[in-house]
Design an enzyme around this catalytic site. Sequence first.
Site, PDB file in Angstrom:
ATOM      1  N   GLU A  74       0.830  -1.211   0.000  1.00  0.00           N
ATOM      2  CA  GLU A  74       0.000   0.000   0.000  1.00  0.00           C
ATOM      3  C   GLU A  74       0.861   1.256   0.000  1.00  0.00           C
ATOM      4  OE1 GLU A  74      -3.144  -0.094  -0.497  1.00  0.00           O
ATOM      5  OE2 GLU A  74      -3.223  -2.282  -0.397  1.00  0.00           O
ATOM      6  N   ASP A 128       3.595  -4.011  -5.782  1.00  0.00           N
ATOM      7  CA  ASP A 128       4.126  -5.304  -5.324  1.00  0.00           C
ATOM      8  C   ASP A 128       5.647  -5.273  -5.270  1.00  0.00           C
ATOM      9  OD1 ASP A 128       1.768  -6.617  -4.871  1.00  0.00           O
ATOM     10  OD2 ASP A 128       1.744  -7.700  -6.769  1.00  0.00           O
TER      11      ASP A 128
END
Length: 418
Positions: A267, A345
């Site tokens: 995030e 990611d």
Amino acid sequence: MLEIFVIAYCIYFFLNVYTSFMQIGFVSKARSMPAIILNTMKYEEAGSYSIEKEKVSILSSFYDFVLFILWIGFGLKSLDSLINVDQGWLKAIIFVDLFIIINWALSLPFELYTTFKLDKKYGFSNMTPLLFIKDTVKTGILFLLFGSLVIAGISLIIENLPLWWIWGFAFIFAVIILINMIYPIIRDKMFDKFEPLKDKELESKIEKLLDEVGFKSSGVFSVDASKRDNRLNAYFGGLGSTKRVVLFDTLVEKLTHNELLAVLGHELGHFKNGDILKNIGIMGIVMFVFFAIFGNLNDELFLKLSINNEPYAIITVFLLFSPILSFFLMPLISLISRHNEYAADEFGSNLQSKNDLVNALLKLANENKSFPLSHPLYIFFYYSHPPLVERFKELGYDVYKISDPSDALKEEFNIDDE
């Protein structure tokens, strides 16, 4: 003009139904093959859940299509004949509120079935009838208060300003930014119970992680999401001074510290890569296009709908037809989003570790029963996140090399049973 919108809606309806049928066929075939990512039981269960959801979606699409025809055929005209109010802003509030309430009431059976039948069958929903009623009442109150104010505001802009659609766009865009800022506060006060993390060691690790990337927040909180749902999730809520890190209690319970930090690292990748501002910009562009279209409709459209070209009608037509435009814009928006997810990611795996992120994704997939495969057309239209298989490949791991994920993945990534 009405004919164009009707044809567009028919195409939208056909694609919705067609992609659902393609997804059902694809998942039905994939479900019978050796499991990947999920353990065998969860893999079959996730496939069944995906298929049942799509069946509900198909039925809902047909239902919505019938409602659409009824609204443009005589519904808008009938509702208009019931409201005899001279003030434009007041008529807009009454008309639009009733339009939304009627649509909500007519779609309620699908919401009830999904919440109390389908999601409970697969172990997701913990919703009780009393909590559902409380949530519905609170949501209704917020809508009637703040929604009506927004409707009144846009109505006055339409009535009093030249090139109203430009000013209307600016007004609604500002409202959306404001909602994002106060959303965590509203959730905290009216719906969920936000608490500081009880695990002070975890809180300290999270704060250290936030400082490392320069993310300023108003705190780290755990929310009692399990009273409604067993799915795992976390998010950064709010904007500016209201930003906060929110962890579902289910996530805190199921993930190790390192795995949870990897999820937050993902995030934070969105934050560091500027994805939040990019998303706001994309949202603004899309909304501007919507206002440019619906702000320049000719009188012929309203004449065929048997309603006047006034604020109440313009707002309602916007609500009725905007899902069509959203659907055709979603593939491009989703493509951008999937690209951003890969980058997040990569950032999260570098910030924490690749193994921790993969472990976390595996647990999230198993706990949320996320079927790892989908039809390419379904991905094209609906996936804002890349399929799990592709995310693992980007992280350098090919799940197809594993014949028994329930054991082999644990060994490969040192997953502990918890």
